[in-house]
Structures are given as C-alpha cells and as structure tokens.
Design an enzyme around this catalytic site. Structure first.
Site, short mmCIF file in Angstrom:
data_model
loop_
_atom_site.label_atom_id
_atom_site.label_comp_id
_atom_site.label_asym_id
_atom_site.label_seq_id
_atom_site.Cartn_x
_atom_site.Cartn_y
_atom_site.Cartn_z
N ASP A 5 0.81 -1.22 0.00
CA ASP A 5 0.00 0.00 0.00
C ASP A 5 0.84 1.27 0.00
O ASP A 5 0.64 2.17 -0.82
CB ASP A 5 -0.93 0.03 1.22
CG ASP A 5 -2.10 -0.94 1.05
OD1 ASP A 5 -2.19 -1.58 -0.01
OD2 ASP A 5 -2.90 -1.06 2.00
N ARG A 54 1.82 4.52 16.81
CA ARG A 54 1.39 5.61 15.92
C ARG A 54 1.85 6.99 16.39
O ARG A 54 2.38 7.76 15.59
CB ARG A 54 -0.13 5.61 15.71
CG ARG A 54 -0.74 4.40 14.98
CD ARG A 54 0.17 3.73 14.03
NE ARG A 54 -0.45 2.65 13.25
CZ ARG A 54 0.17 1.52 12.94
NH1 ARG A 54 1.40 1.30 13.35
NH2 ARG A 54 -0.43 0.62 12.19
N ASP A 113 -6.23 3.75 13.14
CA ASP A 113 -4.90 4.30 12.87
C ASP A 113 -4.95 5.64 12.13
O ASP A 113 -4.15 6.53 12.41
CB ASP A 113 -4.05 3.28 12.10
CG ASP A 113 -3.64 2.09 12.97
OD1 ASP A 113 -3.47 2.30 14.18
OD2 ASP A 113 -3.52 0.97 12.44
N SER A 132 -4.21 -8.83 7.82
CA SER A 132 -3.58 -7.53 7.95
C SER A 132 -2.85 -7.51 9.28
O SER A 132 -3.45 -7.67 10.34
CB SER A 132 -4.65 -6.43 7.91
OG SER A 132 -4.10 -5.22 8.37
#
Ligand code: ARG
Length: 406
Positions: A15, A96, A125, A177
């Site tokens: 991605d 994050r 996220d 994922s």
C-alpha cells in the site's frame, strides 16, 4: 516553483509503496518516505529504505526508534497497566504517536507542507495519525492516499505493474492484515472476520499453541525500579532487549494470545487477534508489584485512571493534555514501585508466584501473620467494626420499623 513535499509513513509494504507514486500523480506532491523501526522485527531496513527510492520517493529515511519506543511509549503504558476494554495492550495505538512525532520532525526539517499515511478509512490508525499530527504539527496538512483511493489489493498490483513500480509481493503474502512492534503483534481480516470461526494456527507467529507448549514450567524474575522493568533474572538489560527477551520466553509457553471483539473509535465492532506474550507477562508482574507497594487509596484511584488512560491512547489522544496530565499522575504514583516479581510461565499462563521489595513493601508480616510475632492489636478491631457498621445498623432498624423485609 518547486512542488510541495509530504513525508509519508512508509512501511515498505504494497500500500505505502504504491502510495508514493499515487501522491505524485494525483496530489502533485513529492514524497519523502520515512520508515520507523519500532521493533517490528524487519531485518533489512536498508532494503526498505532503498525500496522507497525505487518506488519514486525523492528521499527515503529509516529511523531506529526501538529504544525510544520502549522508553517513552511502552513504559508509560506499562506503568498505567493500560489495557483497552480491559484486554488489549494498545500495541498499534502506542507506535502511531511515535511515528507521528518523527513525521512531524522530518516535515519541519525538510520544509514539507504535510505528512501522509497509508491507512484506510475504517480503522483507528487514521485517527491516531491525523489527530496526532494536528496536535504536534497543527500547521501541517495530512494526506490519506489509501483512504482517498479506496483500492483493492489486486487493483493496486495492476496499477503498479502498469507503471513499472517495483512493488514488494511476497511469495506467500499473508491473508491477514498485520501490524507489529516490540509490544506485540496484531492480526485482522480474512477468515478472522467471521467472529465464530476459531483463528487458524497460521495467524500466530510470536506464540506457540498451548498444546505445543513445554510440559515443564519456566520461571523468570523481573526487577522494577519506579515501575520500570530494569533487569531480567538479575541481569540489567536495555529496555528494548528486555522486552524482546520476555516476549520470546513467554511466547514459547503460549502466553498472550487474545481473541476479542473490539469497539473501534469509528463505531465498527471488529474481531481482532493479538499476540502479546511480553506485554501480558510484564503487566501481570507490574500489577502484582503495585499491589505490594501502593498505598490502598492510591491503588484504588489508580485503577480508575488506568481505564481512562487506555481509552485515551486507543482513541489517538497520546499527545493531548489529559493524557499528559495522567502521565504525571501515573509517574508520581509509580515512585515506590520497586522490587522483584517471580513469574511462572506455563501452558499459556503467566502466573505470579512471588514478589518482594526491599525498600517499598507495605506487606508487614508482623501485621499479617496468624502465627506468633503478631503485633496487630485485635482489640482495636472491635470498635472499628462497630463504627463501620453503624450506618447500616441505623438504616436497618428504620427499615424494619417500616416493615420492609430484607
Ligand atoms: N485494532 C487494533 C488497533 O486499533 C490494531 C490495528 C492494527 N493496524 C493495522 N493497520 N493492521 O489498535
């Protein structure tokens, strides 16, 4: 005029690799790729850096943030015993804000107009990246190419092939994922989306199945100073190494598999699989040491703070003022959390079997013992019980007069 630049949180995966080119073509920006090592266990960070350039980034950087992640993100969460919904130790929610910190730093150093991330529109996220950026770099914009584009994996591969972008396609790409760092590993998607289906064994990487765990237990001794783990089995270790070692040892005993339905901030309920052997072992040990060393009122109040703390961090408020204020409380509350905890790892469980503290234990044998040496004055208990029960006795007497049965 040169076109604007954005700093992309780059993982080296499909991605974010295609996002580099997509941003150039569709948002008319140059891209600086930034990969952050938070202990996700990728060996070849240099290959990731090079891939960023090969995919079209004007610059590509890798930051080794493993010790920073352990010290500044995992430690506060551990001291707060932070478990979202009482279960999830915030793995992704902790990395994050650190990634955002580095994105904002590089954006400022390079005079970029903003940052970019590869999240979809359905998860937490995106919120953590964007709210984090708004808080640390309010002057910066945030681009979300994957959310804007809404492409499937196959479409992304075709799109990249048409443009000769050297995308990473693993021989056997995971059907899940995955997100991973020193505090644990997360898995979603594929068959896991059926909450009735038991997770297949191939979801797991950091833990063995309980059925395959050793038949003999193993003990480890963790030493904490002010709520921070500093030594394992008597050996002082850098924090990142200590986390890794505890994680590996607990994982070999099948500790720390979590299968849960989770409430995302965006309102979706999702089925999540977590592997957090080190996190569960350390939180279990840390909580136990708190029980030994925290004064009763402080301990009770801290438990109410912990739930709120976990929720704030989960919801992307790491850099906000309430979280910061709670950190100050937790740090102060942790002053006396010194000592050692013995943890037994066995068949999927991390069980505390002993604890001691030279300078901070509030356990007092001369008060607790039922044997000789008892210094607790039991005659004081009589009056205490009378006064403690007085409100209930008074209430019960009036209730009886009203004819209220109990
Ligand atoms: N549900 C977890 C969280 O919100 C894990 C998210 C994992 N992220 C990912 N991009 N796979 O913290």
């Amino acid at each position: 005029m040169a076109r604007p630049t954005v700093v992309l949180a780059y993982s080296g995966g499909l991605d974010t690799s295609v996002a580099i080119r997509w941003l150039q073509e569709n948002r008319d920006v140059d891209v600086i790729a930034l990969a952050v090592d938070v202990g996700q266990g990728v060996d070849d960070l240099d290959a990731i850096r090079q891939r960023g350039l090969d995919c079209g980034a004007v610059e590509s950087h890798v930051v080794d943030a493993r010790e920073e992640f352990a010290r500044e993100f995992v430690v506060p969460a551990l001291r707060a015993n932070a478990l979202y919904m009482g279960k999830y130790p915030l793995v992704s929610a902790l990395s994050r804000p650190l990634i955002v910190k580095h994105l904002v730093r590089v954006a400022r150093e390079r005079g970029a107009s903003g940052v970019a991330h590869g999240c979809t529109g359905k998860g937490n996220d995106q919120v953590r990246f964007e709210v984090g950026t708004m808080t640390l770099g309010p002057e910066l914009e945030t681009l979300a190419p994957i959310r804007d584009w809404g492409l499937t994996r196959d479409a992304a591969i075709d799109w990249a092939r048409e443009r000769d972008i050297p995308i990473p396609i693993k021989a056997k790409s995971s059907p899940y994922s995955i997100d991973e760092n020193a505090w644990g590993r997360t898995a979603e998607c594929g068959i896991l989306e059926d909450p009735w289906a038991a997770p297949p064994e191939d979801v797991y990487e950091r833990t063995v199945a309980v059925a395959d765990a050793p038949d003999a237990p193993e003990e480890l001794v963790l030493r904490f100073v002010a709520g921070v783990p500093v030594a394992l089995d008597g050996t002082e270790l850098p924090l990142h190494d200590l986390l890794r070692e505890v994680d590996a040892r607990a994982g070999r005993h099948g500790v720390g598999r979590i299968d849960m339905i989770e409430d995302r901030l965006v309102g979706i309920k999702s089925r999540e699989i977590y592997e957090v052997p080190g996190a569960i072992t350390l939180i279990t040990a840390h909580r136990d040491l708190e029980d030994l060393t925290l004064e009763k009122e402080l301990a009770e109040f801290k438990r109410t703070v912990e739930a709120r703390y976990a929720q704030l961090v989960y919801n992307g408020q790491w850099w906000g003022p309430l979280k910061r204020a709670l950190d100050a409380f937790v740090a102060d509350a942790s002053r006396a959390v010194n000592g050692e905890v013995r943890v037994r790892l066995f068949k999927g469980h991390a069980t505390v079997v002993g604890r001691r503290s030279e300078d901070s234990a509030l356990y007092d044998l001369s008060l607790a013992t039922y044997d000789t040496g008892d210094l607790f004055d039991q005659s004081l208990a009589e009056g205490f019980v009378q006064l403690y029960g007085l409100p209930l006795r008074t209430w019960a007497a009036t209730a009886q007069k009203r004819g209220e049965g109990l």
